[in-house]
Motif scaffolding. Structure first.
Motif, PDB file in Angstrom:
ATOM      1  N   MET A  64      28.793  44.847 -23.705  1.00 49.09           N
ATOM      2  CA  MET A  64      29.143  43.994 -24.830  1.00 49.09           C
ATOM      3  C   MET A  64      28.654  44.646 -26.122  1.00 49.09           C
ATOM      4  SD  MET A  64      28.620  39.953 -24.897  1.00 49.09           S
ATOM      5  CE  MET A  64      29.482  38.966 -26.040  1.00 49.09           C
ATOM      6  N   ASN A  65      29.405  44.461 -27.141  1.00 48.93           N
ATOM      7  CA  ASN A  65      29.144  45.114 -28.406  1.00 48.93           C
ATOM      8  C   ASN A  65      28.099  44.329 -29.212  1.00 48.93           C
ATOM      9  OD1 ASN A  65      29.360  46.757 -30.591  1.00 48.93           O
ATOM     10  ND2 ASN A  65      31.566  46.509 -30.849  1.00 48.93           N
ATOM     11  N   ILE A  66      27.256  45.047 -29.943  1.00 59.38           N
ATOM     12  CA  ILE A  66      26.222  44.421 -30.770  1.00 59.38           C
ATOM     13  C   ILE A  66      26.840  43.549 -31.859  1.00 59.38           C
ATOM     14  CG2 ILE A  66      24.400  44.922 -32.440  1.00 59.38           C
ATOM     15  CD1 ILE A  66      23.402  45.343 -29.711  1.00 59.38           C
ATOM     16  N   LYS A  67      27.959  44.005 -32.424  1.00 57.59           N
ATOM     17  CA  LYS A  67      28.611  43.227 -33.481  1.00 57.59           C
ATOM     18  C   LYS A  67      29.113  41.888 -32.951  1.00 57.59           C
ATOM     19  CE  LYS A  67      30.175  46.980 -36.444  1.00 57.59           C
ATOM     20  NZ  LYS A  67      31.344  47.629 -37.026  1.00 57.59           N
ATOM     21  N   ARG A  68      29.627  41.880 -31.732  1.00 58.77           N
ATOM     22  CA  ARG A  68      30.086  40.622 -31.140  1.00 58.77           C
ATOM     23  C   ARG A  68      28.913  39.681 -30.876  1.00 58.77           C
ATOM     24  NH1 ARG A  68      35.213  39.481 -29.275  1.00 58.77           N
ATOM     25  NH2 ARG A  68      36.625  41.216 -29.550  1.00 58.77           N
ATOM     26  N   ILE A  69      27.797  40.218 -30.429  1.00 59.48           N
ATOM     27  CA  ILE A  69      26.609  39.381 -30.190  1.00 59.48           C
ATOM     28  C   ILE A  69      26.119  38.797 -31.510  1.00 59.48           C
ATOM     29  CG2 ILE A  69      24.196  39.411 -29.458  1.00 59.48           C
ATOM     30  CD1 ILE A  69      24.997  41.570 -27.412  1.00 59.48           C
ATOM     31  N   PHE A  70      26.068  39.618 -32.550  1.00 60.33           N
ATOM     32  CA  PHE A  70      25.635  39.140 -33.860  1.00 60.33           C
ATOM     33  C   PHE A  70      26.624  38.113 -34.417  1.00 60.33           C
ATOM     34  CE2 PHE A  70      24.975  39.737 -38.518  1.00 60.33           C
ATOM     35  CZ  PHE A  70      23.685  39.237 -38.558  1.00 60.33           C
ATOM     36  N   GLY A  71      27.923  38.335 -34.203  1.00 59.85           N
ATOM     37  CA  GLY A  71      28.937  37.380 -34.635  1.00 59.85           C
ATOM     38  C   GLY A  71      28.790  36.051 -33.916  1.00 59.85           C
ATOM     39  N   ALA A  72      28.520  36.105 -32.611  1.00 60.65           N
ATOM     40  CA  ALA A  72      28.313  34.873 -31.847  1.00 60.65           C
ATOM     41  C   ALA A  72      27.065  34.147 -32.324  1.00 60.65           C
ATOM     42  CB  ALA A  72      28.212  35.190 -30.364  1.00 60.65           C
ATOM     43  N   LEU A  73      26.018  34.895 -32.629  1.00 59.44           N
ATOM     44  CA  LEU A  73      24.784  34.288 -33.130  1.00 59.44           C
ATOM     45  C   LEU A  73      25.014  33.609 -34.481  1.00 59.44           C
ATOM     46  CD1 LEU A  73      21.693  33.958 -32.707  1.00 59.44           C
ATOM     47  CD2 LEU A  73      21.436  36.062 -34.010  1.00 59.44           C
ATOM     48  N   LYS A  83      36.309  38.364 -34.758  1.00 63.82           N
ATOM     49  CA  LYS A  83      37.733  38.726 -34.812  1.00 63.82           C
ATOM     50  C   LYS A  83      37.927  40.195 -35.208  1.00 63.82           C
ATOM     51  CE  LYS A  83      40.266  34.544 -35.834  1.00 63.82           C
ATOM     52  NZ  LYS A  83      41.129  33.883 -36.831  1.00 63.82           N
ATOM     53  N   ALA A  84      37.109  40.697 -36.105  1.00 62.96           N
ATOM     54  CA  ALA A  84      37.286  42.055 -36.615  1.00 62.96           C
ATOM     55  C   ALA A  84      36.802  43.127 -35.647  1.00 62.96           C
ATOM     56  CB  ALA A  84      36.560  42.211 -37.948  1.00 62.96           C
ATOM     57  N   THR A  85      35.942  42.781 -34.705  1.00 62.58           N
ATOM     58  CA  THR A  85      35.400  43.751 -33.779  1.00 62.58           C
ATOM     59  C   THR A  85      36.378  43.948 -32.625  1.00 62.58           C
ATOM     60  OG1 THR A  85      33.171  43.010 -34.319  1.00 62.58           O
ATOM     61  CG2 THR A  85      33.418  44.327 -32.344  1.00 62.58           C
ATOM     62  N   LYS A  86      36.741  45.201 -32.388  1.00 58.91           N
ATOM     63  CA  LYS A  86      37.690  45.517 -31.325  1.00 58.91           C
ATOM     64  C   LYS A  86      36.946  45.751 -30.023  1.00 58.91           C
ATOM     65  CE  LYS A  86      41.038  47.589 -34.383  1.00 58.91           C
ATOM     66  NZ  LYS A  86      41.841  48.769 -34.701  1.00 58.91           N
ATOM     67  N   ASP A  87      37.585  45.364 -28.930  1.00 58.11           N
ATOM     68  CA  ASP A  87      37.034  45.637 -27.602  1.00 58.11           C
ATOM     69  C   ASP A  87      37.285  47.084 -27.226  1.00 58.11           C
ATOM     70  OD1 ASP A  87      35.807  43.317 -26.820  1.00 58.11           O
ATOM     71  OD2 ASP A  87      37.610  42.456 -25.919  1.00 58.11           O
ATOM     72  N   GLU A  88      36.236  47.762 -26.835  1.00 61.34           N
ATOM     73  CA  GLU A  88      36.355  49.127 -26.378  1.00 61.34           C
ATOM     74  C   GLU A  88      35.815  49.198 -24.958  1.00 61.34           C
ATOM     75  OE1 GLU A  88      34.382  51.688 -29.086  1.00 61.34           O
ATOM     76  OE2 GLU A  88      35.639  51.121 -30.781  1.00 61.34           O
ATOM     77  N   ALA A  89      36.673  49.564 -24.035  1.00 57.74           N
ATOM     78  CA  ALA A  89      36.267  49.620 -22.627  1.00 57.74           C
ATOM     79  C   ALA A  89      35.834  51.011 -22.246  1.00 57.74           C
ATOM     80  CB  ALA A  89      37.408  49.178 -21.740  1.00 57.74           C
TER      81      ALA A  89
END
Length: 64
Positions: A1-10, A58-64
């Motif tokens: 999981m991306n740090i930006k997504r975790i920060f966005g969720a927080l 929304k702005a953070t893209k998923d990278e697998a």
């Protein structure tokens, strides 16, 4: 999981908490000037955190 997504969720969760607390203060207010300032401050901060968190997710893209 991306740090930006975790920060966005927080940020989103903090925004929701701020908006819920604003509703709580609004429902238990006596109409004093101090209460209105608290409603404005918590409401604006909650809204800013919520919108920025959703935007970051929304702005953070998923990278697998």
């Amino acid at each position: 999981m991306n740090i930006k997504r975790i920060f966005g969720a927080l940020l989103t969760v903090l925004g929701i908490i701020g908006l819920i607390y604003t509703a709580y203060v609004f429902s238990n207010t006596g109409g004093a000037n101090r209460d209105l300032k608290a409603i404005a401050i918590y409401g604006i901060l909650g809204l800013i955190f919520f919108i920025s968190g959703i935007g970051l997710i929304k702005a953070t893209k998923d990278e697998a």
